[in-house]
Design a protein around this motif. Structure first.
Motif, PDB file in Angstrom:
ATOM      1  N   GLU A 132     -26.505 -70.972 -41.116  1.00 26.95           N
ATOM      2  CA  GLU A 132     -26.378 -70.497 -39.734  1.00 26.95           C
ATOM      3  C   GLU A 132     -26.477 -68.983 -39.626  1.00 26.95           C
ATOM      4  OE1 GLU A 132     -23.505 -74.086 -39.819  1.00 26.95           O
ATOM      5  OE2 GLU A 132     -24.496 -72.724 -41.228  1.00 26.95           O
ATOM      6  N   ASN A 133     -25.947 -68.283 -40.647  1.00 23.96           N
ATOM      7  CA  ASN A 133     -26.045 -66.816 -40.615  1.00 23.96           C
ATOM      8  C   ASN A 133     -26.770 -66.259 -41.841  1.00 23.96           C
ATOM      9  OD1 ASN A 133     -24.157 -67.216 -42.603  1.00 23.96           O
ATOM     10  ND2 ASN A 133     -22.455 -66.257 -41.505  1.00 23.96           N
TER      11      ASN A 133
ATOM     12  N   PHE B 109     -23.495 -61.822 -31.871  1.00 28.62           N
ATOM     13  CA  PHE B 109     -24.348 -61.800 -30.678  1.00 28.62           C
ATOM     14  C   PHE B 109     -24.863 -60.386 -30.412  1.00 28.62           C
ATOM     15  CE2 PHE B 109     -24.496 -60.942 -26.075  1.00 28.62           C
ATOM     16  CZ  PHE B 109     -25.548 -61.782 -25.721  1.00 28.62           C
TER      17      PHE B 109
ATOM     18  N   TYR C 142     -29.824 -71.264 -36.080  1.00 25.75           N
ATOM     19  CA  TYR C 142     -30.408 -69.976 -36.466  1.00 25.75           C
ATOM     20  C   TYR C 142     -31.619 -69.658 -35.584  1.00 25.75           C
ATOM     21  CZ  TYR C 142     -31.638 -66.131 -39.607  1.00 25.75           C
ATOM     22  OH  TYR C 142     -31.890 -64.884 -40.120  1.00 25.75           O
TER      23      TYR C 142
ATOM     24  N   ALA D 188     -25.903 -67.822 -25.164  1.00 23.22           N
ATOM     25  CA  ALA D 188     -26.081 -67.329 -26.534  1.00 23.22           C
ATOM     26  C   ALA D 188     -24.796 -66.716 -27.076  1.00 23.22           C
ATOM     27  CB  ALA D 188     -27.220 -66.306 -26.576  1.00 23.22           C
ATOM     28  N   HIS D 189     -24.071 -66.009 -26.211  1.00 19.11           N
ATOM     29  CA  HIS D 189     -22.795 -65.411 -26.630  1.00 19.11           C
ATOM     30  C   HIS D 189     -21.756 -66.490 -26.912  1.00 19.11           C
ATOM     31  CE1 HIS D 189     -18.828 -63.451 -26.027  1.00 19.11           C
ATOM     32  NE2 HIS D 189     -19.419 -62.465 -26.696  1.00 19.11           N
TER      33      HIS D 189
ATOM     34  N   ASN E  21     -22.495 -67.976 -30.343  1.00 21.22           N
ATOM     35  CA  ASN E  21     -22.587 -67.033 -31.469  1.00 21.22           C
ATOM     36  C   ASN E  21     -21.907 -65.716 -31.109  1.00 21.22           C
ATOM     37  OD1 ASN E  21     -23.373 -65.956 -33.954  1.00 21.22           O
ATOM     38  ND2 ASN E  21     -25.279 -65.149 -33.119  1.00 21.22           N
TER      39      ASN E  21
ATOM     40  N   LEU F 183     -31.951 -60.250 -28.526  1.00 24.24           N
ATOM     41  CA  LEU F 183     -32.270 -61.491 -27.826  1.00 24.24           C
ATOM     42  C   LEU F 183     -32.934 -61.292 -26.467  1.00 24.24           C
ATOM     43  CD1 LEU F 183     -29.356 -64.065 -28.370  1.00 24.24           C
ATOM     44  CD2 LEU F 183     -31.775 -64.405 -28.841  1.00 24.24           C
TER      45      LEU F 183
ATOM     46  N   THR G 286     -32.108 -70.713 -32.510  1.00 19.06           N
ATOM     47  CA  THR G 286     -31.587 -70.403 -31.178  1.00 19.06           C
ATOM     48  C   THR G 286     -30.988 -69.004 -31.129  1.00 19.06           C
ATOM     49  OG1 THR G 286     -31.108 -72.741 -30.817  1.00 19.06           O
ATOM     50  CG2 THR G 286     -30.007 -71.172 -29.361  1.00 19.06           C
ATOM     51  N   ASN G 287     -30.265 -68.626 -32.160  1.00 19.78           N
ATOM     52  CA  ASN G 287     -29.654 -67.294 -32.204  1.00 19.78           C
ATOM     53  C   ASN G 287     -30.689 -66.192 -32.378  1.00 19.78           C
ATOM     54  OD1 ASN G 287     -27.091 -68.360 -31.931  1.00 19.78           O
ATOM     55  ND2 ASN G 287     -26.678 -68.403 -34.125  1.00 19.78           N
ATOM     56  N   SER G 288     -31.873 -66.548 -32.865  1.00 19.95           N
ATOM     57  CA  SER G 288     -32.923 -65.547 -33.096  1.00 19.95           C
ATOM     58  C   SER G 288     -33.915 -65.445 -31.938  1.00 19.95           C
ATOM     59  CB  SER G 288     -33.691 -65.884 -34.383  1.00 19.95           C
ATOM     60  OG  SER G 288     -32.840 -65.926 -35.490  1.00 19.95           O
TER      61      SER G 288
END
Length: 604
Positions: A556-557, A30, A175, A22-23, A26, A35, A177-179
């Protein structure tokens, strides 16, 4: 404790791997705090299932899960490096095509990626120290599984409230995946893939069909300017592999990178705010959009997922008008399922690898020099008027056939991906110059409209440091980066009636409507705009990002930017409405594909 060594290792190592991943995708925003819980919950689902098994079987099950997840992380990471997206089930189904571009894939992998597999070499030796005789009650396992599902549901629900339609349309995989973490993303992807396959069999509602028809009707331009002006002329469209806009009118050590394209621009209409809009289908997405004016598939490639659909394609429109139609590409015919799709599009002729003499190979296949030279003879044999669609190949990533590109000094970019790319595109530019000269000598140039554009980016996001070196900058903002994703669109007219710089925001979706106006073709199911009858253009990306006027929304953000200043701006009611209309448009295109709607509308 000895009975649960495998459990302890699994519950510590897997979340660590997922957090590291994840890092890596992002690093800017991150957060372990946000997460950690959804990642642990996604991992505990496998653990709960494993605890239902006997100790010896549980060890094997958790080890296999660890192995599969680790390989998936490596695949996801390398896919992200190139596409800036997360891999999905349809993409995996299409991955057989990657076998032909092995050098492209190998160039993305880093030795450090294999550290994700390091623990798997040690874990088997731990098995001998375990106590495999102790019996475990299955009741705690069931409770643990229920708790994990409830925790995940909480985070899924929260995200669906923040971003309505995100989890059902999957338009922004990064998005998600980052969430929620990459495992939860893949759970949702598997569910949506199965649901969409079932949903394709269900009839589409009359209200949805009405909404789609209304949008398409309202989307049509007035057709006042240049309507039918080139009816009866030939159309030669050239899709240039990985031609990005930054090389146009640029020089290194006093030498132009693309002297022939620079010369062509001076006598053509040049769109300097033209962007690629491809998704997982890469080059095939570009040719699909330019020939159909529909968006790429939600996941995977249209050329595989919807090859049996009916399309209102540009070659079909030309063919119905009495034109001869041909597609030409110096690679194997079944790559990206082209042999099937081109026939479906009504290309009367498809000249693939077997139709050319393979006398010079660069990178993946036939060199641009040989391909373009041999294509001249094939164009001469077409019945006029004709529509010919050519795709070049030599400037394909990773641009590693440098000895074949000729001698072009790239200065301090020597032996870098950027330097090799510049050499490759300079070579392709040289071949295009010779091709245009031969068209001129044969008389075809004076009787043809030439459309030339780039299909997608050349330098992936993880190599943005090379742009810093090229431009001698210290950093690149999000707005600077999106501006670097422009590709050239050059339209050359036989009578020189139109030439100059056109600043209209535009993309690959707009080529077919523009040609339909110029050649007086019917405009039935197009989602792009005619560029000669539109004052305010827009660019919509498959992930829900868009450029509209002076604004850029980066999905994405979930951030809006001013395109002129590069500064972040707050969401307004107008911007929110624009974002919702973008999602509607993508959904309409998806419905046309999923339900083979063009066939149904034509039958009516």
């Amino acid at each position: 404790m000895r009975s649960f060594i495998d459990v302890i290792i699994f519950i510590i190592i897997l979340p660590c791997k997922l957090l590291i991943y994840a890092h890596q995708i992002n690093s800017n925003s991150f957060s372990v705090k946000s997460l950690l819980m959804p990642i642990i919950a996604s991992v505990l689902v496998f653990l709960a299932i494993g605890l239902l098994l006997k100790a010896a079987h549980r060890f094997k099950f958790l080890y296999i899960c660890n192995l599969i997840i680790s390989i998936l992380i490596i695949c996801d990471l390398n896919y992200f490096r190139y596409f800036k997206d997360i891999i999905s089930i349809p993409v995996i189904i299409n991955s057989v095509e990657l076998g032909a571009v092995g050098s492209s894939v190998k160039s993305l992998i880093k030795y450090s990626d294999f550290l994700y597999l390091a623990d798997l070499a040690i874990i088997p030796f731990i098995n001998r120290y375990m106590n495999n005789t102790k019996k475990i009650s299955k009741f705690p396992s069931v409770i643990l599984l229920i708790i994990c599902v409830l925790i995940n549901f909480k985070y899924f629900y929260k995200l669906s409230r923040e971003q309505p339609r995100l989890l059902t349309t999957m338009y922004n995989k990064v998005y998600i995946t980052n969430s929620l973490g990459v495992l939860n993303y893949h759970y949702i992807d598997i569910y949506n893939t199965a649901y969409n396959r079932i949903n394709r069999l269900a009839p589409i509602s009359k209200n949805k069909i009405s909404d789609i028809q209304n949008f398409i009707n309202n989307n049509k331009a007035s057709e006042k300017n240049f309507h039918g002006s080139y009816e009866g002329k030939n159309l030669i469209m050239i899709q240039v592999e990985a031609l990005q806009g930054f090389v146009i009118n640029s020089s290194i050590n006093g030498r132009e990178i693309t002297p022939n394209l620079n010369k062509l621009i001076k006598s053509s209409e040049y769109f300097d705010n033209f962007y690629y809009q491809v998704a997982a289908g890469g080059t095939s997405d570009a040719e699909f959009m330019t020939n159909n004016s529909l968006y790429p598939a939600q996941s995977g490639a249209v050329y595989f997922l919807y090859s049996g659909n009916t399309f209102d394609s540009m070659p079909k429109a030309f063919y119905n008008k009495g034109y001869d139609t041909a597609a030409l590409h110096g690679f194997r015919e079944n790559f990206w399922n082209r042999d099937v799709m081109y026939k479906n599009f009504d290309f009367k002729h498809f000249y693939g690898e077997k139709s050319f003499k393979k006398d010079e190979i660069i990178g993946l296949g036939l060199s641009d020099r040989s391909f373009l030279n041999q294509s001249i003879d094939k164009l001469d044999n077409l019945k006029s008027p004709f529509y010919a669609f050519l795709i070049t190949l030599s400037s394909h990533f990773p641009y590693d056939d440098v000895n074949q590109y000729g001698n072009f000094d790239v200065g301090n970019l020597e032996d870098t991906l950027m330097g090799n790319y510049i050499k490759s595109i300079h070579y392709t530019d040289e071949q295009l110059g010779m091709f245009l000269d031969k068209l001129n000598k044969s008389g075809l140039l004076n009787n043809s409209v030439i459309v030339l554009y780039g299909d997608h980016y050349a330098i992936p996001k993880n190599k943005e440091n090379l742009f810093l070196k090229f431009y001698n900058k210290s950093s690149i903002s999000d707005v600077d980066w999106i501006k670097l994703q422009k590709v050239p669109l050059i339209i050359h007219f036989p009578d020189g009636a139109l030439k100059g710089i056109n600043h209209t925001n535009s993309g690959e979706m707009d080529i077919y409507p523009t040609m339909a106006n110029l050649f007086n073709l019917p405009q039935k199911y197009m989602m792009g705009k005619d560029l000669f009858n539109s004052t305010q253009g827009k660019i919509i990306y498959r992930n829900g990002s868009f450029i509209d006027g002076n604004y850029y929304y980066m999905s994405e953000n979930n951030t809006y930017y001013n395109m002129k200043t590069g500064s972040k701006i707050p969401e307004t009611k107008t911007l929110l409405e624009k974002r919702q209309s973008v999602l509607d448009e993508l959904e309409y295109s998806d419905s046309i594909l999923k339900h083979n709607l063009i066939k149904k509308l034509d039958e009516k």
